[in-house]
Design an enzyme around this catalytic site. Sequence first.
Site, short mmCIF file in Angstrom:
data_model
loop_
_atom_site.label_atom_id
_atom_site.label_comp_id
_atom_site.label_asym_id
_atom_site.label_seq_id
_atom_site.Cartn_x
_atom_site.Cartn_y
_atom_site.Cartn_z
N GLU A 50 81.60 88.89 70.46
CA GLU A 50 83.05 89.02 70.26
C GLU A 50 83.42 89.22 68.79
O GLU A 50 84.60 89.35 68.46
CB GLU A 50 83.77 87.79 70.81
CG GLU A 50 83.61 87.63 72.32
CD GLU A 50 84.40 86.47 72.90
OE1 GLU A 50 85.07 85.75 72.11
OE2 GLU A 50 84.34 86.26 74.12
N THR A 147 84.19 78.29 68.43
CA THR A 147 83.90 79.69 68.73
C THR A 147 84.65 80.66 67.83
O THR A 147 84.36 81.85 67.84
CB THR A 147 84.26 80.02 70.20
OG1 THR A 147 85.64 79.71 70.41
CG2 THR A 147 83.41 79.20 71.16
N GLY A 163 87.97 73.15 73.50
CA GLY A 163 87.66 72.05 74.39
C GLY A 163 88.82 71.45 75.14
O GLY A 163 88.68 70.38 75.72
N ASP A 288 98.11 76.99 81.13
CA ASP A 288 97.08 77.49 80.21
C ASP A 288 97.57 78.72 79.45
O ASP A 288 96.83 79.68 79.24
CB ASP A 288 95.79 77.80 81.00
CG ASP A 288 94.64 78.21 80.08
OD1 ASP A 288 94.67 77.86 78.88
OD2 ASP A 288 93.70 78.87 80.57
#
Length: 706
Positions: A50, A147, A163, A288
């Site tokens: 990515e 990340t 997380g 989310d």
Amino acid sequence: MPLGAGENWDNPGGDWGESHFSRLETINPGNVSRMGLAWEYDLGTSRVQEATPVVIDGVMYTSGNLGRVYALNAATGEELWTFTPELDMQVNRFACCDQANRGVAVSGDKVMVAALDGRLWALDRATGEPVWSVDTVVDHTRGYTSTGAPEVAGDLVVIGNGGSEYDARGYVTAYNIADGSQAWRFFTIPHDPAEGPQENPELVPALETWSEETRWDIGGGGTAWDAIVYDPKFDQVIVGTGNGGPYPQAVRSPGGGDNLYLNSLVALDRETGRMNWHFQETPQDNWDLTATQPMILTSLDIDGEQRPVILHTPKNGFFFVVDRENGYAHAANPIVRTNWADGFDMEAQRPNITMEDADYSNGPKIVFPGSPGARNWYPAAYDPTRDTYFAHVLDMGNLLFLPGPVDNVERKEKALNAGAAIIFTPDLEAAAATLPPPLRAAVQAQAAWEWVKQKPFESQLRAIDPMTGETKWAVEQLGWQDRNGVLATQSGLVFHGNVAGTVFARDADTGEALWSIETGSTIMAAPMTYMVDGVQYVAVQTGWGGGGWGFVPRYSAAYSKGNANRILVFRLDGGQVAIPEDLPPLQPAPEPPEQFADATPEMIARGAAMFTENCTMCHSNQPRAGLPDLRRMNRGIHGGFQQIVRGGLFVSRGMPQFEDLLSEEDVHAIHAWLISVQGPLRERELELQEKGLPLDTQSLTILSNY
């Protein structure tokens, strides 16, 4: 202020505003058709890619999965050095979205990268040798990972963590680049007030937006796993924060509240870490809908005045233009279908939340956009000369429902604590047919069901007007999983790849494809461009992965040719790309061993449920999925199943140990279920082989037609 993104591309976003825009014009619409391969580099891995490379003074620095770092001669691809961080592979258990890494930060004589386990490394720019490293994780009993790319802010480097789904509480930390010492830390949400004073004064008013019954023990979420950008005009670090954990507010914060600073842009003073302002994009998050998507800093003419702004398209479906000085939203326009909110109140500076359409605490609800987001981690590009924002946009929803009662939820340490079940709308019509009639009727009675029937999803590359959200042009993508980063150039080109392995150059004004080249390798990352010795190059990393990474789309190069991880670099009058060979034909599943004598239907059903809860994040049990399809285990793997799952036999291969989470009886039940599905799979595939049909799961659906 320097423009940047000329010959050098000095951070993953390119220029100071991280706009993924280049002012180079050697490659232009008139000659782009002459482009070919200059060089390629094998990254030596077969997982998610990515990152967008950084190029400074003829050297390319980039990261790969887990936080590997590569330094290459940018003109030839010659390897100068590589770095692989040492880390405990148990981290794979709580890395929600694969082993991703989105890039490095370069400052002075150091290259910095955050490894998946949360350790931040500073490497000598000339040699790759570690200069210092620091553990950024505040609590190793929780499921923290890293990340995102670190962000350089003057003499500091700032990094966050992921997380939220795994019991974590969000924060960002700034370290001194010189020696790695901590400068400040800002927590994005409060902690349990019973545990003492809040770490940051800004958390005191935030606490009032959480209920007294908040499940602080589960974590709360708000992790800053991406979208950190330095604003030199106001000497501030702007952070995008993540979703609530668990997802349902009825579990996380019973009684409601906006739950600050979830899903927000938070501007922090660079020197002190104190908050300048905040802007919450999705209050009362249940869905989310994170604000962690990449930001672009620029200036726009607003009511006759040039204002410093942030261009931001988070998951929630709105295009925000936010003032960098005070956090005021000058524009907030939907770019996809949204039913969690029916608009944005400019006076109140908050969305009009429609909980009657989106509150699934008392029953399943179809919510648009879905949790993959209208936008996600894949970078957009902004061309200030055209006032155009180029980005992949996904118009898709999902069905959300609670798997159990809200008052009977236990924290699962370093395990999934999302608290909601999800079915994406491309699969919803088929899934609805399998639901019990009353539940099916409740789903189909919703207004959003018509959206599902009319258009389950739309996946497009778009050129968008920032202030209106209107689309100037759009290009259809191959499917909803075909999502990619973008590069724009002043010469009038837009570059991107796709999951099928094609790289495109498009006319920035029309979207017309002016050039394309087949690579045979899936592309998600954003391309970039740079110049060495008067030659302009365009580079991109290849590799499938990320959220839902085990579900490899059949229209992808990763499915048909494997997941080759490469850096591909193009120039005018270059050559052809070496295309990987097709994977060999799938063979019928091996014959499984005899089923266990004690395997009852109840045990097998329990094993299926435990597999879904603990194993499907990696083992999607689809062919070509990247990790083993456990319906295809041979006798040797069956024989060592307990030792592999509980004993850690394959830890060196990246398979975590589950002894602390799963008992022998648990693993026995999972194994019994796998045996129960392997036999029927083998029988069906042998029949398909007889009929000369391909042996993938899609083919199984047409078996009844023959």
